[in-house]
Design a protein around this motif. Structure first.
Motif, PDB file in Angstrom:
ATOM      1  N   LEU A  65      68.956  76.060  40.267  1.00 24.20           N
ATOM      2  CA  LEU A  65      67.691  76.729  40.584  1.00 24.20           C
ATOM      3  C   LEU A  65      66.551  75.722  40.695  1.00 24.20           C
ATOM      4  O   LEU A  65      65.672  75.856  41.560  1.00 24.20           O
ATOM      5  N   VAL A  79      63.421  77.175  42.898  1.00 24.14           N
ATOM      6  CA  VAL A  79      63.247  78.614  42.643  1.00 24.14           C
ATOM      7  C   VAL A  79      62.438  78.799  41.368  1.00 24.14           C
ATOM      8  O   VAL A  79      62.823  78.307  40.299  1.00 24.14           O
ATOM      9  N   ARG A 133      63.324  83.635  40.475  1.00 23.84           N
ATOM     10  CA  ARG A 133      64.163  82.982  39.466  1.00 23.84           C
ATOM     11  C   ARG A 133      64.560  83.983  38.377  1.00 23.84           C
ATOM     12  O   ARG A 133      65.711  83.996  37.923  1.00 23.84           O
ATOM     13  N   ALA A 170      66.873  82.140  48.168  1.00 27.11           N
ATOM     14  CA  ALA A 170      66.346  80.976  47.459  1.00 27.11           C
ATOM     15  C   ALA A 170      66.546  79.677  48.220  1.00 27.11           C
ATOM     16  O   ALA A 170      65.746  78.749  48.114  1.00 27.11           O
TER      17      ALA A 170
END
Length: 381
Positions: free
Chosen positions: A176, A181, A186, A208
């Motif tokens: 992530l 993100v 997230r 994302a």
């Protein structure tokens, strides 16, 4: 009026009495597991039940802050906390009282922990713990040693054929982060991963960006370690995530070299409940439906690398086979106490009569001392 009095046997939710013979069984299991740890050089420490809040919740202790009971110290008028987990306390001991002891530092412990609330699957709030912490080295061999000592401790109390579940709590955050993100997306992705919702993960990861798209494949790769490692090897991972995957492969290889028959599973994107782990995390499950028997993993002990494993003796007690109880021998009034002492050296439990009202049946004895012999009650009926 008496009907309004509280029931003295009623305890707060999540707390319970452990009665004979289960209390004795649990104590014996703890000592057996600690003996395994001691044989591998793990030295026992005994942290206090309460500490000042600021030290108890420092470092990795912050991960259990919302589970910590707090109270005011009447002497210092400072806030104290009741430990919810022993690991942060052992880390404090290592960083302060044992700071000058050469590393690697191997420590073991046992005791009770108290938490604000249980969960639906584990409603207990008072939790027995027995565990080890290996402080100093940051390598696959250290993680393998800790995981395998948990397996050996279970074997010592008769729990055979456990399974070791390895998770990578830093993998999903690394992916992530690489995808940039943040915020609500997230949070939604983390929730989808936590719920193992592959369709939602796929849709949110596509939104994302490329580094997060690999989450879908890794989510479905969870299972036997060899299959999951193959999926990790084939995935296009950013550098930080690739390092995590390579470390996991090295740890599995180190474990396999010493315990080739151990069943190992790997979940690359599981991270719930492991807020303070900075590397691999472990969970040991018993055979069948006996559930979670131990949990551990890599974390930071102050400024040092560390890895550890916490065994849950109450769960181990439920999973372990029940050993036969030693025979209880009734010692009548006036019997030769030296003979009774000799029976105890042979493994008998002797229960002495204290008044003429005491009988073998009343004291739950299956044997009675006749002369120098522990005779079964049936033979003397």
């Amino acid at each position: 009026m008496t009907e309004d009095l509280p029931n003295p046997a009623l305890l707060p939710s999540g707390l319970s009495d452990v009665l004979p013979p289960e209390a004795a069984r649990e104590a014996a299991l703890v000592e057996a597991m600690l003996s395994v740890f001691a044989a591998h050089g793990y030295e026992r420490v005994k942290p206090p039940l309460l500490e000042f809040e600021d030290s108890l919740l420092a470092g990795s202790g912050g991960a259990v802050a919302d589970q910590t009971f707090r109270l005011m110290d009447p002497d210092s008028h400072r806030m104290m906390g009741v430990r919810a987990d022993a690991t942060p306390q052992v880390a404090r001991i290592a960083a302060t009282r044992l700071a000058d002891v050469p590393r690697p530092l191997r420590l073991s412990y046992s005791g009770q922990a108290l938490r604000m609330r249980g969960s639906q699957l584990a409603p207990e709030r008072q939790i027995a713990q027995a565990g080890i912490e290996l402080i100093g080295p940051d390598c696959a061999e250290a993680d393998a040693e800790v995981a395998l000592l948990g397996v050996q401790a279970l074997a010592a109390v008769g729990v055979t054929a456990p399974s070791l579940d390895i998770t990578l709590p830093t993998m999903a955050p690394a992916l992530l982060d690489a995808a940039g993100v943040q915020g609500e997306l997230r949070r939604r992705l983390a929730r989808a991963l936590d719920r193992k919702d592959a369709a939602a993960v796929h849709a949110l990861a596509a939104e994302a960006g490329p580094p997060a798209i690999g989450l879908t494949a890794l989510l479905t790769a969870a299972g036997p370690a060899d299959r999951a490692l193959q999926a990790l090897g084939e995935a296009e991972l950013p550098p930080a995530a690739r390092a995590i995957a390579d470390n996991a492969a090295a740890i599995v290889a180190a474990i396999r070299a010493r315990a080739p028959e151990l069943r190992i599973t790997l979940d690359p994107v599981e991270f719930r409940g492991l807020q303070y782990h900075v590397g691999v995390a472990f969970t040991l499950y018993g055979p069948g439906s006996t559930g979670e028997l131990a949990r551990g993993g890599r974390y930071r002990s102050g400024e040092e690398a560390a890895t550890g494993m916490t065994m849950y003796p109450d769960a181990v007690r439920r999973a372990a086979p029940v050993p036969p109880m030693p025979p209880r021998v009734f010692i009548p009034l006036g019997a030769d106490l030296a003979v009774a002492a000799g029976l105890r050296t042979q493994g008998f439990i002797t229960v002495a009569a204290l008044s003429p009202a005491d009988t073998p049946q009343r004291l739950r004895c299956g044997h009675i001392l006749r002369g120098t012999i522990a005779a079964p009650i049936e033979e003397n009926a």
